[in-house]
Each structure stands twice: as structure tokens, then as C-alpha cells.
Design an enzyme around this catalytic site. Structure first.
Site, PDB file in Angstrom:
ATOM      1  N   ASP A 130       2.295  -5.774 -33.708  1.00  0.00           N
ATOM      2  CA  ASP A 130       1.802  -5.257 -34.973  1.00  0.00           C
ATOM      3  C   ASP A 130       2.263  -6.168 -36.103  1.00  0.00           C
ATOM      4  O   ASP A 130       3.380  -6.675 -36.084  1.00  0.00           O
ATOM      5  CB  ASP A 130       2.331  -3.845 -35.228  1.00  0.00           C
ATOM      6  CG  ASP A 130       1.672  -2.815 -34.323  1.00  0.00           C
ATOM      7  OD1 ASP A 130       0.734  -3.172 -33.588  1.00  0.00           O
ATOM      8  OD2 ASP A 130       2.096  -1.645 -34.353  1.00  0.00           O
ATOM      9  N   ARG A 178      -6.358  -7.376 -32.899  1.00  0.00           N
ATOM     10  CA  ARG A 178      -6.769  -6.165 -33.597  1.00  0.00           C
ATOM     11  C   ARG A 178      -7.020  -6.543 -35.056  1.00  0.00           C
ATOM     12  O   ARG A 178      -6.165  -7.146 -35.703  1.00  0.00           O
ATOM     13  CB  ARG A 178      -5.683  -5.094 -33.519  1.00  0.00           C
ATOM     14  CG  ARG A 178      -6.041  -3.792 -34.250  1.00  0.00           C
ATOM     15  CD  ARG A 178      -4.816  -2.913 -34.457  1.00  0.00           C
ATOM     16  NE  ARG A 178      -4.140  -2.621 -33.197  1.00  0.00           N
ATOM     17  CZ  ARG A 178      -2.833  -2.420 -33.087  1.00  0.00           C
ATOM     18  NH1 ARG A 178      -2.052  -2.508 -34.153  1.00  0.00           N
ATOM     19  NH2 ARG A 178      -2.290  -2.150 -31.919  1.00  0.00           N
TER      20      ARG A 178
END
Length: 323
Positions: A130, A178
Site C-alpha cells: 500500500d 492497484r
């Protein structure tokens, strides 16, 4: 922007975060967090898998400043990897480098990350890094590039509100990525401030990686963007195996199931643990529509949603003072 800044400031309030850890599940955090411990999150993931939905699991925590805490987080993630493998779940890992020591020592952090990636690689489990705020951005990218020299199960996140995002997505076009809009407070020198500009860049990044990249996780709850992507993939004959729609646990469940039934790959971002407060507030900061999607489930349904969140923050603050 004032509302966004309000939620970001709440996300950075350590006193409220501590209160949230103590009282969060009593206040309804279970609607957005899939469990307080490993066993609970495994049950939540199994339920989603049975609906044809994959998961990326995040052991919540960030901005760790003590080695013992970072090591504990690493051990929890290693146990999670073992559970994914032994339970044969359709799931992979999401992690934040700051939880694993990035703010302590970069070599210490890298060693923790490499151990996690190595363990996941043994089982063919993907690990997504992330992306956090801008001071941690390049350090994270550098560690990913170093790990990718030895492992092919590592990917990351591209944040559409950053001016540099196009260069980053080109640099990592051979990675599973992502694509998100971004949820940290950044200055206008490095990030778009206008929501329309962010949305436009978000779509451009998605389209670039769909046509040039390895695999794209499209992180959105916006049906307009989803419909745009559906049209785009038909126009460019992009196979459904090259992308997935990714949504947050507790958000738009009906849409998740609908997309899965239509034959699209759907992945739910499944957070667990008690350190949920900062995560939740940034979700609300990222896009105002998120307030209506979830806060009515966490707080009083008869209360105005914006006021409900503020009231919830006040309640947490009062609980902290009582302690």
C-alpha cells in the site's frame, strides 16, 4: 476540501485513535473492519470467497516507531500468510511499510518486508505494498524495485492525485498495480486539489495500465467509473483476466456480488485488527460519497452523516479523557 481536511485531521489524532482501539467495535467498527483477530478475518474472507469474491487482507497498523511493534506486525502477517495457504483462501496480502519499520530504519524495514515476501512467494501468494503519504513514497518504490529483482509476487499502488503518477505507472507497468485516487493530505505542489482533475487522471491511469500493464486493480465504488471501464474494455478487447474491480469491506456489497455474477473479477480490501481509526477517516476524506456509504451503518441512522462522524469523534475523545 474543508470536509476532506477535517477527516484527514481526525485520522492523525493519536488520542482519538487510541480511543477507537479501545471502543471501536462497541461503536460499530465491525461494519468496516472484518474482525479483531486472525480467526475472525479468516471467517469473513471465507464468506466472501463463497460469493465468488477474492480478497486482499490488511492487518491494520501504520506509522510504527518501535522495533518490537514492527516485529509483532511482521509475525502477524506471516501467520496470516500461513492461514491463507492452509485454509486455501482466494486472498492475498496488503501491507504498509510504515507498520513494518519504515520510520525506524529503512534496512530494518526492508528485512521485514523481504521475509514476508519470501514466505508468501513459497505459496504463490501476492503481496501488495500500500502506498502512503509523500515523504514515504520514494523509499517504498525503491524497496519494491529491489525486491522485484528476486521476486515476482510484489506489486503496489499508484495514487491518481499525485502529479508524478503517470511516470510511476509507466515505471511499474510490468507490475500488478492497484490504481486509487489517494487519501492523504498533500500540497498543491505535488498533488491535484480539484476532484475533477483527480477523477480525470484516475481514468487516464486506469486506461494506460489496462492497455500497457500486467494486471490492474481498479479501486472504486463509483458506478460511473465502473461503467466507463466496462465500455473501455469492450472497445479495446481487454480480457477480464487482466483486471479486477476492487472495493472496500463493508461498501456496496450488492454491487460487488452483481459484478461477480456478471463474470468480472472482484476483490474486496479486507482490513482487520483494532487499529482501524486512521484507516476509516482517510476513507471518508478520499471521497465525500463514502460518508453516505458507511457512516449511516456505524452511527445513528437518523443523524446527519457528517455530524454523526463528528459526534463519534467527540464521543471517542470523551472516552479517552475518562481513561
Amino acid at each position: 476540501m474543508a470536509l476532506r481536511d477535517f477527516f484527514i485531521s481526525l485520522s492523525e489524532n493519536e488520542a482519538l485513535s487510541t480511543a477507537a482501539q479501545n471502543y471501536g467495535f462497541k461503536l460499530g467498527a465491525q461494519h468496516i473492519v472484518a474482525g479483531a483477530n486472525l480467526q475472525e478475518v479468516i471467517e469473513s474472507v471465507r464468506t466472501l470467497n463463497e460469493q465468488g469474491i477474492a480478497c486482499t487482507i490488511d492487518n491494520l497498523g501504520e506509522f510504527v516507531t518501535e522495533e518490537a511493534t514492527a516485529t509483532q506486525a511482521k509475525d502477524e502477517i506471516l501467520a496470516l500468510i500461513e492461514a491463507i495457504h492452509s485454509e486455501q483462501l482466494n486472498a492475498h496480502i496488503s501491507l504498509k511499510p510504515s507498520q513494518l519499520g519504515l520510520d525506524i530504519d529503512i534496512d530494518f524495514c526492508y528485512d521485514n518486508l523481504r521475509e514476508i515476501v519470501e514466505h508468501a512467494n513459497q505459496y504463490g501468494i501476492f503481496v501488495n505494498f500500500d502506498m502512503e503519504d509523500s515523504p514515504r513514497l520514494q523509499m517504498t518504490f525503491d524497496m519494491i524495485e529491489e525486491l522485484q529483482k528476486s521476486y515476482n509476487n510484489v506489486g503496489t499502488v499508484i495514487q491518481a492525485y499525485l502529479h508524478r503518477a503517470q511516470g510511476d505507472i509507466e515505471n511499474f507497468k510490468d507490475s500488478r498495480l492497484r490504481v486509487v485516487k489517494g487519501a492523504y493530505k498533500e500540497s498543491e505542489e505535488i498533488a491535484y486539489q480539484d476532484q475533477l482533475e483527480i477523477d480525470i487522471n484516475f481514468l487516464e491511469l486506469i486506461e494506460y495500465h489496462l492497455t500497457h500493464g500486467l494486471f490492474t486493480s481498479i479501486a472504486t465504488h463509483d458506478h460511473n467509473i465502473i461503467n466507463h471501464v466496462k465500455y473501455f474494455i469492450e472497445q479495446y478487447n481487454i480480457p477480464k483476466e487482466k483486471f479486477e474491480f476492487q472495493m472496500l469491506y463493508g461498501f456496496r456489497k450488492d454491487l460487488q456480488v452483481e459484478l461477480a455474477r456478471e463474470g468480472y473479477q472482484v476483490c474486496v480490501y479486507v482490513p482487520y485488527g483494532e487499529d482501524w481509526y486512521g484507516y476509516f477517516m482517510r476513507i471518508l476524506a478520499e471521497r465525500p460519497q463514502n460518508i453516505n456509504l458507511v457512516t449511516k451503518r456505524v452511527f445513528n441512522k437518523k443523524t446527519n452523516t457528517v455530524l454523526a462522524v463528528a459526534a463519534g469523534a467527540f464521543v471517542l475523545g470523551r472516552l479517552t479523557k475518562r481513561k
